[in-house]
Design a protein around this motif. Structure first.
Motif, PDB file in Angstrom:
ATOM      1  N   LYS A 138      13.472  57.654 104.589  1.00 54.32           N
ATOM      2  CA  LYS A 138      13.914  56.276 104.848  1.00 54.32           C
ATOM      3  C   LYS A 138      14.301  56.052 106.308  1.00 54.32           C
ATOM      4  O   LYS A 138      14.217  54.940 106.809  1.00 54.32           O
ATOM      5  CB  LYS A 138      15.099  55.921 103.948  1.00 54.32           C
ATOM      6  CG  LYS A 138      14.794  55.987 102.477  1.00 54.32           C
ATOM      7  CD  LYS A 138      13.865  54.880 102.066  1.00 54.32           C
ATOM      8  CE  LYS A 138      13.660  54.929 100.557  1.00 54.32           C
ATOM      9  NZ  LYS A 138      12.436  54.349 100.141  1.00 54.32           N
ATOM     10  N   ASP A 139      14.728  57.098 107.011  1.00 55.05           N
ATOM     11  CA  ASP A 139      15.137  56.957 108.411  1.00 55.05           C
ATOM     12  C   ASP A 139      13.954  56.644 109.328  1.00 55.05           C
ATOM     13  O   ASP A 139      14.148  56.220 110.463  1.00 55.05           O
ATOM     14  CB  ASP A 139      15.829  58.228 108.898  1.00 55.05           C
ATOM     15  CG  ASP A 139      17.140  58.486 108.169  1.00 55.05           C
ATOM     16  OD1 ASP A 139      17.777  57.499 107.733  1.00 55.05           O
ATOM     17  OD2 ASP A 139      17.513  59.660 108.038  1.00 55.05           O
ATOM     18  N   LEU A 140      12.745  56.868 108.864  1.00 61.17           N
ATOM     19  CA  LEU A 140      11.571  56.673 109.703  1.00 61.17           C
ATOM     20  C   LEU A 140      10.858  55.354 109.434  1.00 61.17           C
ATOM     21  O   LEU A 140       9.803  55.090 110.012  1.00 61.17           O
ATOM     22  CB  LEU A 140      10.592  57.837 109.501  1.00 61.17           C
ATOM     23  CG  LEU A 140      11.187  59.226 109.691  1.00 61.17           C
ATOM     24  CD1 LEU A 140      10.153  60.289 109.414  1.00 61.17           C
ATOM     25  CD2 LEU A 140      11.737  59.375 111.093  1.00 61.17           C
ATOM     26  N   SER A 141      11.437  54.511 108.611  1.00 52.89           N
ATOM     27  CA  SER A 141      10.758  53.273 108.233  1.00 52.89           C
ATOM     28  C   SER A 141      10.733  52.236 109.352  1.00 52.89           C
ATOM     29  O   SER A 141       9.932  51.312 109.318  1.00 52.89           O
ATOM     30  CB  SER A 141      11.421  52.670 106.989  1.00 52.89           C
ATOM     31  OG  SER A 141      12.778  52.361 107.266  1.00 52.89           O
ATOM     32  N   GLY A 142      11.564  52.382 110.375  1.00 54.50           N
ATOM     33  CA  GLY A 142      11.632  51.377 111.430  1.00 54.50           C
ATOM     34  C   GLY A 142      10.778  51.661 112.654  1.00 54.50           C
ATOM     35  O   GLY A 142      10.895  50.970 113.665  1.00 54.50           O
ATOM     36  N   LEU A 143       9.905  52.633 112.592  1.00 49.11           N
ATOM     37  CA  LEU A 143       9.075  52.955 113.751  1.00 49.11           C
ATOM     38  C   LEU A 143       8.106  51.810 114.040  1.00 49.11           C
ATOM     39  O   LEU A 143       7.531  51.226 113.135  1.00 49.11           O
ATOM     40  CB  LEU A 143       8.286  54.245 113.503  1.00 49.11           C
ATOM     41  CG  LEU A 143       9.117  55.508 113.290  1.00 49.11           C
ATOM     42  CD1 LEU A 143       8.210  56.683 112.965  1.00 49.11           C
ATOM     43  CD2 LEU A 143       9.957  55.811 114.501  1.00 49.11           C
ATOM     44  N   GLN A 144       7.940  51.486 115.333  1.00 58.46           N
ATOM     45  CA  GLN A 144       7.123  50.337 115.707  1.00 58.46           C
ATOM     46  C   GLN A 144       5.852  50.678 116.478  1.00 58.46           C
ATOM     47  O   GLN A 144       4.948  49.862 116.561  1.00 58.46           O
ATOM     48  CB  GLN A 144       7.960  49.359 116.538  1.00 58.46           C
ATOM     49  CG  GLN A 144       9.077  48.716 115.762  1.00 58.46           C
ATOM     50  CD  GLN A 144       8.537  47.891 114.597  1.00 58.46           C
ATOM     51  OE1 GLN A 144       7.620  47.100 114.771  1.00 58.46           O
ATOM     52  NE2 GLN A 144       9.082  48.096 113.410  1.00 58.46           N
TER      53      GLN A 144
END
Length: 124
Positions: free
Chosen positions: A67-73
């Motif tokens: 879940k910590d990697l869901s914000g990668l752009q």
């Protein structure tokens, strides 16, 4: 895109797009990423190309469940995240792709500009 890029460059850009981490890696495509690795024959051996699909499967499962990697752009964020979480050592072939992907379009554009300049010089 067909009017501005050659078929090979278009394929390359589409392959690089498969590394886009947005929307939980919804653009991720194993076959395109293996094809991307084939653009780098000096960096990926035949054995590496055999191992890459399995490593890609494991990597995508790993990052989609974290879940910590869901914000990668972007690919830059992906590269930084891989180092921070030590995934660069767990998935060295994937990390190599992530490192090489941003470099190739710049190198290709530079070469094309040089040839364009040579054409102008030879014309005059």
């Amino acid at each position: 895109m067909d009017n501005h890029f050659t078929e090979g460059n278009t394929e390359l850009l589409l392959c690089i797009g498969s590394l886009d981490p947005r929307n939980s890696f919804s653009s991720f495509n194993n076959s395109k990423l293996v094809r991307l690795a084939q653009f780098y024959p000096e960096d990926f051996s035949i054995l590496d190309l055999e191992l890459l699909p399995n490593q890609l499967d494991n990597f995508i499962y790993d990052v989609r469940t974290d879940k910590d990697l869901s914000g990668l752009q972007n690919i830059g964020d992906l590269c930084v995240m891989m180092v921070k979480t030590h995934r660069h050592t767990a998935y060295p072939l994937v990390y190599l792709l992530v490192k090489l992907a941003p470099v190739l379009p710049v190198a290709t554009a530079t070469v094309e500009r040089v040839f364009s300049s040579m054409k102008t010089i030879k014309t005059y």
